[in-house]
Design a protein around this motif. Structure first.
Motif, short mmCIF file in Angstrom:
data_model
loop_
_atom_site.label_atom_id
_atom_site.label_comp_id
_atom_site.label_asym_id
_atom_site.label_seq_id
_atom_site.Cartn_x
_atom_site.Cartn_y
_atom_site.Cartn_z
N ALA A 102 0.90 -1.14 0.07
CA ALA A 102 0.07 -0.22 -0.04
C ALA A 102 0.88 1.20 0.19
N THR A 103 1.78 1.23 -1.11
CA THR A 103 2.91 2.24 -1.00
C THR A 103 2.38 3.62 -1.49
N GLY A 104 1.10 3.70 -2.19
CA GLY A 104 0.60 5.08 -2.67
C GLY A 104 1.38 5.47 -3.87
N ALA A 105 1.29 6.94 -4.10
CA ALA A 105 1.48 7.52 -5.09
C ALA A 105 2.39 8.91 -5.04
N ARG A 106 2.85 9.68 -5.90
CA ARG A 106 3.36 10.91 -5.54
C ARG A 106 2.97 11.82 -6.66
N ALA A 107 3.27 13.26 -6.56
CA ALA A 107 2.74 13.94 -7.87
C ALA A 107 3.86 13.99 -8.87
N ARG A 108 3.27 14.04 -9.87
CA ARG A 108 3.86 13.78 -11.39
C ARG A 108 4.59 15.32 -11.48
N ASP A 109 5.95 15.35 -11.83
CA ASP A 109 6.47 16.45 -12.26
C ASP A 109 6.75 16.87 -13.73
N LEU A 110 6.69 18.07 -14.02
CA LEU A 110 6.85 18.48 -15.26
C LEU A 110 8.36 18.02 -15.92
N PRO A 111 8.79 17.24 -16.81
CA PRO A 111 9.73 16.89 -17.50
C PRO A 111 10.86 18.10 -17.46
N PHE A 112 10.10 19.32 -17.95
CA PHE A 112 11.11 20.45 -18.38
C PHE A 112 11.29 21.56 -17.06
N ALA A 113 10.56 21.15 -15.90
CA ALA A 113 10.45 21.94 -14.70
C ALA A 113 10.26 21.47 -13.70
N PRO A 114 11.02 20.49 -12.94
CA PRO A 114 10.85 19.78 -11.67
C PRO A 114 10.47 20.71 -10.57
N ALA A 115 9.64 20.16 -9.91
CA ALA A 115 9.33 21.30 -8.70
C ALA A 115 10.40 21.21 -7.82
N ASP A 116 10.52 22.60 -7.29
CA ASP A 116 11.87 22.82 -6.52
C ASP A 116 11.42 23.17 -5.28
N GLY A 117 10.11 23.66 -4.95
CA GLY A 117 9.47 23.97 -3.60
C GLY A 117 9.78 25.42 -3.24
N LYS A 118 10.30 26.20 -4.34
CA LYS A 118 10.60 27.57 -4.02
C LYS A 118 9.51 28.41 -5.10
N ARG A 119 9.79 28.00 -6.41
CA ARG A 119 8.87 28.74 -7.30
C ARG A 119 8.17 27.65 -7.96
N VAL A 120 8.45 26.49 -8.14
CA VAL A 120 7.65 25.61 -8.75
C VAL A 120 7.07 24.58 -7.59
#
Length: 470
Positions: A142-160
């Motif tokens: 039951a390991t769940g899932a995570r958010a999918r990143d944009l291939p050209f702009a992965p999330a950085d927690g600051k702006r994305v």
């Protein structure tokens, strides 16, 4: 250190911890393995804390519109972002403690650490106690899932941001781009718009919340646009240029025109990726795009190995995971000799979906378009909230209930709602579908007055030309 159990559950989200509790209730020696926080994403970073955020935004909205209710509030009404987030995290912390209590109450052993399967009924856990080797007669993944990143702009927690960053923002966005208009994207668009942020939503398909009935999509788009959210459908983000000051987004609209617009922040809500890598699953299960393939009871191709929740085929919803957890626990108990359990396979057609934007949307079963595609001859009813006394009294007269019936048998095929508190009302239709109700039984049901739920009754009557208040 090594230990042996009847059942080990790998992951403690709403599927995993519920499966563990049901196993324990059935007298099975049960353990749960969790690498981060008991309760998983839903409880700690998803369903529950987002509703706390949305509740704060809702109260702000009502306070800012107090004059609509004949009230005067002195002074400027504004949000304290730090306090709003603190309240949300407090709700999550309280519920996390609640799951911890439930594990103790049901005598479920908790192993904190990262679990890796070494076979269908064995795994290792690397965590606070070093490396532990565990075995069981059955293991539930039951390991769940995570958010999918944009291939050209992965999330950085600051702006994305992903949804997780959006729940604990370091600052209030001034101008926000939301990529994707599913439940997560629309909920955050609604939240930040109510918090006085300039919001734009970009959706690749031709309408927002595309899994919903087209009437709901059109109503919601009109409502959100009226609230000040810019909606771009049939559009895509071509590129993001991230800097310390913001994000420049190249957006291609439905006509093929590319424009560059500056935003302070971006939320990426374009789907999920199952957490099935590096778990030791590769030779043990069949996968499709990373999702574990299972039978209606949660069995994988390896005897003794089961899977539930967001790491399996959708819909990817917490209540679906919990229901699967109970079904799988009972199927395991039956295999272990319990003759008093009678597990029932999950009927995906009876799983409701809820989105907690403003206004709320909720649905179950087939949309009108899907029912037509399936070859049904239909009776369709629609009743607007403006014809409902309680909705008018609440100042929430925007919305409707739509019901879809098989014209030949009277079977309820689907129900679709948009408006105040519809996420609480949809369960009435879910129970009806589960009991295989027809229009006759719904027509003969007495609905309490005054309630918004009377709109449910009226929508059924409307499908057969018998609506009383329109």
């Amino acid at each position: 250190m090594s230990a042996s159990y009847d059942v080990i559950v790998l992951g403690s989200g709403p599927g995993g911890y519920v499966a563990a509790i049901r196993c324990a209730q059935l007298g099975l020696k049960t353990a749960i393995v969790e690498r981060e926080l008991l309760g998983g994403i839903c409880l700690n970073w998803g369903c529950i804390p987002t509703k706390a955020l949305l509740r704060s935004a809702e109260i702000l909205h009502y306070a800012q519109h107090a004059s609509d209710y004949g009230l005067k509030i002195a002074g400027k009404i504004e949000a304290d972002l730090e306090a709003v987030v603190k309240r949300s995290r407090g709700v999550a912390k309280q519920l996390n403690a609640g799951v911890t209590h439930l594990m103790k109450k049901n005598k479920i052993t908790v192993h904190m650490g990262t679990g890796t399967l070494t076979g269908p009924t064995s795994l290792t856990v690397k965590g606070e106690k070093g490396e532990e080797k565990l075995t069981a007669k059955h293991i539930i993944v039951a390991t769940g899932a995570r958010a999918r990143d944009l291939p050209f702009a992965p999330a950085d927690g600051k702006r994305v941001w992903t949804y997780r960053h959006a729940m604990t923002p370091p600052e209030m966005p001034k101008k926000l781009l939301v990529i994707g208009s599913g439940a997560i994207g629309i909920e955050f668009a609604s939240f930040y718009n109510d918090m006085d942020c300039d919001v734009t939503v970009v959706e690749m398909l031709d309408r927002i919340v595309p899994v919903e009935d087209v009437d709901v999509s059109e109503f919601l788009e009109a409502s959100l646009t009226k609230q000040g959210i810019e909606i771009m459908t049939g559009a895509g983000v071509e590129a993001l240029a991230v800097s310390g000051k913001g994000v420049k987004a190249k957006i291609k609209d439905g006509k093929g025109t590319v424009t560059e617009t500056e935003f302070s922040h971006v939320i990426v809500a374009i789907g999920i990726v199952p957490n099935t890598e590096n778990v030791g699953l590769e030779k043990l299960v069949e996968m499709d795009r990373g999702f574990i393939q299972i039978d209606p009871y949660g069995r994988t191709k390896s005897k003794g190995l089961w899977a539930i929740g967001d790491c399996t085929p959708g819909p990817w919803l917490a209540h679906k995971a919990s229901h699967e957890g109970v079904t799988t626990a009972e199927a395991i108990a039956k295999e272990l000799g319990n003759k008093d359990v009678h597990p029932h396979p999950l009927d995906r057609g009876n799983i409701p979906g809820c989105t907690y934007c403003h206004p709320q949307i909720a649905s179950v079963g087939l949309t009108e378009a899907k029912a037509k595609e399936a070859g049904y001859t239909l009776k369709v009813g629609k009743f607007p909230f403006v014809g409902n006394g309680k909705a008018i009294a609440l100042g929430e007269a925007a919305g409707f209930v739509k019901t879809v019936f098989d014209a030949k048998t009277g079977e309820l095929l689907g129900a679709h709602m948009v408006g105040a508190e519809v996420t609480e009302m949809i369960q009435g239709f879910v129970v009806g579908k589960t009991l295989e109700t027809t229009e006759a039984e719904l027509m003969n049901t007495v609905f309490p007055h005054p309630t918004i739920s009377e709109s449910m009754h009226e929508s059924v009557l409307a499908a057969y030309g018998r609506a009383l208040h329109i």
